[in-house]
Design an enzyme around this catalytic site. Structure first.
Site, mmCIF file in Angstrom:
data_model
loop_
_atom_site.group_PDB
_atom_site.id
_atom_site.type_symbol
_atom_site.label_atom_id
_atom_site.label_comp_id
_atom_site.label_asym_id
_atom_site.label_seq_id
_atom_site.Cartn_x
_atom_site.Cartn_y
_atom_site.Cartn_z
ATOM 1 N N ASN A 132 0.740 -1.307 0.062
ATOM 2 C CA ASN A 132 -0.149 -0.075 0.000
ATOM 3 C C ASN A 132 0.918 1.196 -0.025
ATOM 4 O O ASN A 132 2.144 1.174 0.651
ATOM 5 C CB ASN A 132 -0.899 0.020 1.272
ATOM 6 C CG ASN A 132 -2.072 -0.854 1.056
ATOM 7 O OD1 ASN A 132 -2.790 -0.975 -0.287
ATOM 8 N ND2 ASN A 132 -2.588 -1.452 2.069
ATOM 9 N N HIS A 133 0.290 2.333 -0.575
ATOM 10 C CA HIS A 133 0.659 3.579 -0.511
ATOM 11 C C HIS A 133 -0.227 4.597 0.316
ATOM 12 O O HIS A 133 -1.288 4.294 0.521
ATOM 13 C CB HIS A 133 0.877 4.428 -1.832
ATOM 14 C CG HIS A 133 1.716 3.843 -2.861
ATOM 15 N ND1 HIS A 133 2.571 4.202 -3.992
ATOM 16 C CD2 HIS A 133 2.273 2.458 -2.938
ATOM 17 C CE1 HIS A 133 3.265 3.491 -4.674
ATOM 18 N NE2 HIS A 133 3.156 2.394 -4.134
ATOM 19 N N ARG A 134 0.391 5.411 1.155
ATOM 20 C CA ARG A 134 -0.408 6.366 1.674
ATOM 21 C C ARG A 134 -1.324 7.148 0.678
ATOM 22 O O ARG A 134 -0.787 7.503 -0.521
ATOM 23 C CB ARG A 134 0.382 7.425 2.298
ATOM 24 C CG ARG A 134 -0.408 8.395 3.266
ATOM 25 C CD ARG A 134 0.331 9.341 3.802
ATOM 26 N NE ARG A 134 -0.421 10.373 4.434
ATOM 27 C CZ ARG A 134 0.137 11.609 5.264
ATOM 28 N NH1 ARG A 134 1.442 11.478 5.545
ATOM 29 N NH2 ARG A 134 -0.708 12.235 5.721
#
Length: 218
Positions: free
Chosen positions: A90-92
């Site tokens: 995941n990315h922010r």
């Protein structure tokens, strides 16, 4: 082992007619040495092209220091091309940009472009017992897939899936339940996957049949 059934620590359990081992089918517990994997006995994966590293092939974002885990129950069946997209992928995404600046700059502590330290940001992915993941399925971060579920070819599955469901599509949706609620409850209570392997093999016809009451009495 009864009837010559392979022991759970057998890496390549499938013997071909010529006596050779099928290198593209493995029991995952002996095939994977990774601190963030937890794998139940007899869960297997197959691949048309045999990987050097089964953990990397199946869960490419789950590095040894990742905060999340990948938990697989017993007797799961994982077809070619299945990928677990675990939470470290995941990315922010709560701000303006999702670009992970920090990973190109030595990470560093508390870099604002990294997901926060909250454990909820890195949920475990949990697959129950006797789950069949069809070819090319994608299992998303934090998915909770109940025992006895069938995930169709190419499905993209996240969230919580009730036991004994059939899931298909992108996004993955429950298209039907395999059994009614009373039979599901009985099957979960029986939990045949926890039986000794000799008892399982002696009751193979009942386990592969549809009579939950008969299985409960076995």
């Amino acid at each position: 082992m009864p009837h010559g059934f392979p022991a759970p620590d057998t890496r390549n359990p499938l013997v071909l007619p010529d006596g050779s081992l099928h290198e593209g089918t493995v029991f995952l517990r002996p095939a994977i040495d990774h601190p963030r994997w937890i794998v139940g006995d007899y869960t297997y994966a197959s691949a048309h092209q045999v990987p050097d590293d089964w953990a990397q092939r199946l869960a490419p974002y789950l590095h040894p220091a990742a905060p999340e885990r990948l938990i697989l129950g017993r007797f799961c069946q994982i077809a070619d091309g299945v990928v677990f997209v675990t939470a470290s992928a995941n990315h922010r995404r709560d701000g303006i940009s999702t670009f992970p600046f920090a990973i190109f700059d030595g990470f560093g502590d508390n870099r604002p472009s990294l997901p926060g330290p909250d454990p909820a940001t890195f949920p475990d992915t949990v697959i129950g017992h006797d789950v069949w993941l069809g070819q090319g399925a994608r299992i998303l971060p934090g998915a909770q897939i109940g025992s006895g579920t069938i995930v169709g070819t190419g499905a993209v599955v996240g969230g919580r899936v009730p036991p004994y469901s059939v899931v298909a599509g992108n996004p993955g949706r429950v298209v039907r339940r395999r059994f009614d609620d009373s039979r599901v409850a009985r099957l979960l209570e029986v939990a045949w996957w926890d039986w000794p392997i000799g008892r399982i093999l002696a009751n193979e016809a009942l386990i592969c049949g549809g009579d939950a009451a008969a299985l409960a009495g076995a």
